[in-house]
Design a protein around this motif. Sequence first.
Motif, mmCIF file in Angstrom:
data_model
loop_
_atom_site.group_PDB
_atom_site.id
_atom_site.type_symbol
_atom_site.label_atom_id
_atom_site.label_comp_id
_atom_site.label_asym_id
_atom_site.label_seq_id
_atom_site.Cartn_x
_atom_site.Cartn_y
_atom_site.Cartn_z
ATOM 1 N N GLY A 173 2.216 10.925 -7.377
ATOM 2 C CA GLY A 173 2.040 12.387 -8.100
ATOM 3 C C GLY A 173 0.688 13.131 -7.466
ATOM 4 O O GLY A 173 -0.217 12.293 -7.092
ATOM 5 N N LEU A 174 0.726 14.349 -7.825
ATOM 6 C CA LEU A 174 -0.475 15.070 -7.164
ATOM 7 C C LEU A 174 -1.639 14.440 -8.079
ATOM 8 O O LEU A 174 -1.507 14.280 -9.180
ATOM 9 C CB LEU A 174 -0.348 16.375 -7.306
ATOM 10 C CG LEU A 174 0.871 17.203 -6.424
ATOM 11 C CD1 LEU A 174 1.089 18.504 -6.591
ATOM 12 C CD2 LEU A 174 0.379 16.842 -5.003
ATOM 13 N N GLY A 175 -2.727 14.210 -7.220
ATOM 14 C CA GLY A 175 -4.015 14.053 -7.899
ATOM 15 C C GLY A 175 -4.248 12.518 -8.710
ATOM 16 O O GLY A 175 -5.013 12.245 -9.277
ATOM 17 N N GLU A 176 -3.309 11.768 -8.208
ATOM 18 C CA GLU A 176 -3.036 10.338 -8.791
ATOM 19 C C GLU A 176 -4.175 9.700 -8.160
ATOM 20 O O GLU A 176 -4.697 9.947 -7.010
ATOM 21 C CB GLU A 176 -1.868 9.865 -8.357
ATOM 22 C CG GLU A 176 -1.473 8.548 -9.171
ATOM 23 C CD GLU A 176 0.013 8.078 -9.076
ATOM 24 O OE1 GLU A 176 0.167 6.947 -8.761
ATOM 25 O OE2 GLU A 176 0.810 9.109 -9.214
ATOM 26 N N VAL A 177 -4.849 8.806 -8.878
ATOM 27 C CA VAL A 177 -6.068 7.969 -8.418
ATOM 28 C C VAL A 177 -5.639 7.057 -7.365
ATOM 29 O O VAL A 177 -4.351 6.183 -7.525
ATOM 30 C CB VAL A 177 -6.635 7.048 -9.727
ATOM 31 C CG1 VAL A 177 -7.907 6.105 -9.345
ATOM 32 C CG2 VAL A 177 -7.124 8.125 -10.716
ATOM 33 N N ASP A 178 -6.526 6.853 -6.397
ATOM 34 C CA ASP A 178 -6.038 6.119 -5.275
ATOM 35 C C ASP A 178 -6.623 4.632 -5.650
ATOM 36 O O ASP A 178 -7.449 4.441 -6.531
ATOM 37 C CB ASP A 178 -6.911 6.254 -3.984
ATOM 38 C CG ASP A 178 -6.728 7.703 -3.380
ATOM 39 O OD1 ASP A 178 -5.443 7.922 -3.644
ATOM 40 O OD2 ASP A 178 -7.654 8.606 -2.963
ATOM 41 N N ASN A 179 -5.776 3.770 -5.062
ATOM 42 C CA ASN A 179 -5.955 2.346 -5.311
ATOM 43 C C ASN A 179 -5.806 1.469 -3.920
ATOM 44 O O ASN A 179 -4.837 1.022 -3.784
ATOM 45 C CB ASN A 179 -5.060 1.692 -6.434
ATOM 46 C CG ASN A 179 -5.305 0.088 -6.812
ATOM 47 O OD1 ASN A 179 -6.139 -0.470 -6.438
ATOM 48 N ND2 ASN A 179 -4.427 -0.475 -7.372
ATOM 49 N N SER A 226 0.711 -1.373 0.093
ATOM 50 C CA SER A 226 0.057 0.023 -0.179
ATOM 51 C C SER A 226 0.896 1.364 -0.095
ATOM 52 O O SER A 226 0.089 2.412 -0.238
ATOM 53 C CB SER A 226 -0.925 -0.031 1.167
ATOM 54 O OG SER A 226 -0.236 -0.026 2.284
ATOM 55 N N ALA A 227 2.208 1.188 0.102
ATOM 56 C CA ALA A 227 3.091 2.435 0.433
ATOM 57 C C ALA A 227 3.697 2.626 -0.853
ATOM 58 O O ALA A 227 4.312 1.658 -1.663
ATOM 59 C CB ALA A 227 3.803 2.233 1.407
ATOM 60 N N ALA A 228 3.566 3.989 -1.343
ATOM 61 C CA ALA A 228 4.241 4.307 -2.617
ATOM 62 C C ALA A 228 4.422 5.614 -2.749
ATOM 63 O O ALA A 228 3.648 6.567 -1.877
ATOM 64 C CB ALA A 228 3.496 3.643 -3.793
ATOM 65 N N HIS A 229 5.346 6.227 -3.431
ATOM 66 C CA HIS A 229 5.390 7.651 -3.822
ATOM 67 C C HIS A 229 4.503 8.033 -4.996
ATOM 68 O O HIS A 229 4.621 7.145 -5.916
ATOM 69 C CB HIS A 229 6.926 8.000 -4.276
ATOM 70 C CG HIS A 229 7.571 8.155 -3.030
ATOM 71 N ND1 HIS A 229 8.151 7.040 -2.603
ATOM 72 C CD2 HIS A 229 8.389 9.175 -2.410
ATOM 73 C CE1 HIS A 229 9.167 7.192 -1.218
ATOM 74 N NE2 HIS A 229 9.118 8.555 -1.263
ATOM 75 N N VAL A 289 -5.794 -6.646 2.394
ATOM 76 C CA VAL A 289 -5.359 -7.962 2.345
ATOM 77 C C VAL A 289 -5.315 -8.474 4.041
ATOM 78 O O VAL A 289 -5.429 -7.844 4.845
ATOM 79 C CB VAL A 289 -4.038 -7.858 1.732
ATOM 80 C CG1 VAL A 289 -3.881 -7.447 0.367
ATOM 81 C CG2 VAL A 289 -3.087 -7.084 2.739
ATOM 82 N N ASP A 290 -5.214 -10.025 4.108
ATOM 83 C CA ASP A 290 -5.059 -10.366 5.224
ATOM 84 C C ASP A 290 -3.531 -10.499 5.661
ATOM 85 O O ASP A 290 -2.741 -10.753 5.105
ATOM 86 C CB ASP A 290 -5.395 -12.278 4.859
ATOM 87 C CG ASP A 290 -6.837 -12.336 4.897
ATOM 88 O OD1 ASP A 290 -7.711 -11.351 5.343
ATOM 89 O OD2 ASP A 290 -7.323 -13.155 4.222
ATOM 90 N N LEU A 291 -3.526 -10.092 6.892
ATOM 91 C CA LEU A 291 -2.190 -9.836 7.724
ATOM 92 C C LEU A 291 -1.866 -10.620 8.697
ATOM 93 O O LEU A 291 -0.818 -10.605 9.316
ATOM 94 C CB LEU A 291 -2.294 -8.231 8.014
ATOM 95 C CG LEU A 291 -2.418 -7.322 6.962
ATOM 96 C CD1 LEU A 291 -2.326 -5.966 7.572
ATOM 97 C CD2 LEU A 291 -1.365 -7.119 5.799
#
Length: 351
Positions: A71-77, A66-69, A81-83
């Motif tokens: 850009g501004l306004g980029e679509v969320d995804n 779930s972690a990433a760099h 998940v099971d942890l």
Amino acid sequence: MAVLKADDLADLVAGTLRNLGKMNYQQIAQSKQKYEIFSHWFKNERITLDSGYGIQRTLMNTLPDSAAHVGLGEVDNVSIVDLIDQLQVPWCHAQTSWGMIYQEALMNRGESLIFNVVKPRREGAMIKLIEEIESKGWSAPSSSSDKKNPYGIPYWVVKNSSSTPGFNGGAASGHTTVAGVSLTDSPTFKNYTFTFAATGGITKQDAIKKTKTALRKCGYKSPIPGSDYTKGAGEQYRIYTNETNFSLMEDIGESQNENLGKDIASSMFGVGSLALRGFPIVWVPQLDTDTDNPIYGIDHSTMMVVGLKGDWFRESESNAPLQHDTVQYFVNLSYNYLNLDRRRNFVGYGV
């Protein structure tokens, strides 16, 4: 002329007792010089008393992607998940016993008392229980069908023959999971392993260097403290080994000590002691029977004894069936060993 001794004088022998000591006895019955598990692991501040029909703990075995760099306004995804995985450890049960006939108590008192016969019987029974705990604590159940014996250290900290050091410690021989945890589903639930030369391997460049590396590799510490069951990585390491390894480690310690003085059996870490990176190295007599000459590194913030509340060295008594004058005494114990993070523990051995 023959030498005359006191026991040659019949009247003296008939009328005089030998010196019986101070109403006590010397215990020379134990088979091991010391019992590390009972003396160190079973201390009140180190044990956990629990309830329920078994021991269960929750493991966080993976991280979400779930972690990433961005850009501004980029679509969320966002993905969910099971942890979580869970380990389950059953209670195991141990006991010891001793007995006494009512008439013995009547005879063993007053002017006829040399020492109290109750004390050695109870002490002997307890030492036998401690020896049983020590023996089973340094072994693993032979298979998953063994329901009597505890999950000792070799069940949780498993040797591996790979010449490449790393987190290779899988399930113990005869087992496919570790406390119900699949190592396929939870691959991070493995202990660190290494091997060293069986002959002459206890050197600063072989076993000692690899042990220092293992301590670093096992030094996990969460960047978000507070959620772990443990007290923190590496706070309570003890390094366990047998006489063969310990003796060679002593030689290394003494050879680099410039201040031995007149004590030819001292060490750089105090009389009779050794340490590595400040962590004590402990000789375990029980490991003298292990021909692999292992070196165990146990983080006691992750590995512990869990006892059943109300059945922790519980003592009871009852009359023996068909022997109304005989009283039986029992000491009962329900417990098992628990390792919450195997990767903070290691084992190396000679090949």
